[in-house]
Scaffold this motif. Structure first.
Motif: not given
Lengths: 283, 173
Positions: A1, A16, A20, A134, B87, B94, B98, B101, B122
């Motif tokens: 990354m 994003c 979204s 939900w 998303f 991701y 991290q 690492n 959640e």
């Protein structure tokens, strides 16, 4: 990354978020307004639904056989009780048939073809359930090709369990009345009190702590007592008249003391659905 | 070498399989898991993705892409509200990368990382559902009735499935 610089990361996050929320708003709007989702979504859902059946069939079959074994243990007792009920049922059934026949003849006399109580049933199996806390939602294996239309009421066992929220070609999603969003459980219902009065109203929510359906804002003077039966009234749309919702568990004054609030025990066990029936009204 | 290994096909198959198992588990054990008010939500897909990061080592897997794909399928097929998990799942991948690492991945640190991931999944889906009025649940009852039981269930699943999944990943490599 690779490491992003702070600014670039911030921009990505904000983009994003915006995308979204835009997507969410669009899909909620489509869900509320349109009778079917966009073609691409329908197509995707059909394919995923077909693959899901490969996984869901063995799982559901396994659970069926396990519960069959556990049910075998108290079969004898059940048999004794059921035998008694069967003889009573035969009586009721004969009477029911006579009444239905009479009803039909009377309708013919006044040239009334379809009334609010008439509906045909499509039975469907539950494929899977949304793993979400939900959205109490199940996916059933009948879609628009079998005649399912959005907003049709869905029943299981003896009572109402929800309504069709999204229709694809071969599967559709059913929102259960335990769902607490803005539209899931707004059914027009009526209650016939012990005194013979009819009280109309709309279901307004679900109280998950006690597992009861809530019906608020009733401004009736007539006394509603515990055990009164709640059925759909057939007013305002695709729900036929006379689907059993539940029995009144408690009648209290509402929060501001101006109206009555009812707690209704659902007629069926809403947490355990395998086979459901979609009620199709003739329109 | 991701391109030459069985992982190239094995990973997506496992991903989709666990997506469907999530739904089937919810359906078959609905009496136990959706025992209102407390609700346990199965997140085996997240477990598969997080294990992908934990057992990745130096094999560069396209986890973020697959997370977005499976998130899109989840949105369309299960919830019907597009734009939430598409998303959230990549974000979880991701974030896990991290964290890996800083903490070397093993069973116990994996449990900790998974705890954080489930909380984020959640919490974010709760915030999204509140934003579009899919739920009217209050924050405190979310913590007590959903997050608590869900964490308990998923951490138990992590403990049970960590070694089997590691075996599968080693076999696929």
């Amino acid at each position: 990354m690779q490491k992003f610089s702070f600014n670039r990361r911030l921009v990505i996050i904000i983009v994003c978020l915006i995308v979204s929320f835009a997507l969410m708003t669009v899909s909620v709007t489509i869900r509320n307004k349109k009778s079917t989702p966009p073609l691409i979504q329908q197509f995707g859902n059909d394919i995923v639904g077909l693959t899901d059946r490969v996984v869901a069939l063995p799982a559901n079959g396994l659970s069926g056989s396990v519960s069959a074994i556990s049910e075998l243990l108290n079969t004898y007792q059940e048999n004794q009780q059921l035998k008694k009920q069967v003889s009573e049922l035969a009586q009721t059934k004969v009477r029911d048939q006579t009444l239905a026949k009479e009803n039909k003849q009377l309708k013919q006399q006044i040239k009334l073809n379809d009334s609010l109580t008439d509906y045909t049933a499509i039975s469907a199996a539950v494929i899977t359930r949304t793993p979400s806390s939900w959205q109490n939602q199940v996916v059933i294996n009948k879609g628009s090709s079998a005649g399912v239309v959005k907003n049709m009421p869905v029943m299981s066992g003896s009572g109402l369990v929800g309504r069709v929220a999204e229709v694809n070609k071969t599967n559709s999603k059913v929102e259960l009345i335990t769902d607490n969003n803005d539209s899931a459980n707004r059914f027009a219902v009526s209650i016939t009190t012990k005194a013979g009065k009819t009280v109309n109203g709309v279901l307004s929510g679900y109280k998950s702590a006690t597992g009861q359906i809530v019906m608020d804002n009733l401004t009736t003077k007539s006394k509603i007592s515990k055990g009164d039966k709640v059925v759909t009234s057939g007013l305002g749309g695709v729900t036929p008249k006379g689907l059993f919702v539940g029995t009144v568990a408690k009648s209290v004054g509402s929060d501001y003391g101006l109206s009555t609030k009812l707690y209704i025990t659902p007629a069926t066990d809403l947490s355990d659905l395998n086979i459901v029936t979609v009620a199709v009204t003739k329109q | 070498m991701y391109r030459l290994s069985k992982m190239r096909f094995g990973f997506p198959i496992g991903l989709f399989l666990l997506l469907f198992v999530d739904g089937s588990v919810s359906q078959v054990f609905s009496r136990q898991m959706f025992n209102t008010p407390s609700v346990m939500v199965s997140h085996l897909v997240v477990l598969w993705l997080v294990c992908g990061v934990l057992f990745e080592e130096n094999m560069a897997m396209p986890l973020v892409k697959w997370a977005a794909v499976i998130g899109a399928v989840f949105d369309l097929y299960y919830t019907g509200i597009f734009g939430v998990y598409i998303f959230v799942f990549p974000l979880v991948v991701y974030l896990t990368r991290q964290l890996v690492n800083y903490i070397s991945p093993n069973f116990l640190s994996g449990l900790l990382i998974y705890f954080i991931d489930i909380t984020i999944v959640e919490a974010l889906s709760f915030v999204a559902s509140r934003a579009v009025h899919m739920t009217s649940m209050s924050g405190s009852s979310f913590l007590v009735n959903t997050l608590g039981p869900t964490l308990a269930f998923n951490l138990a699943m992590f403990v049970i499935l960590y070694f089997p999944i590691r075996w599968v990943y080693n076999w696929l490599k």
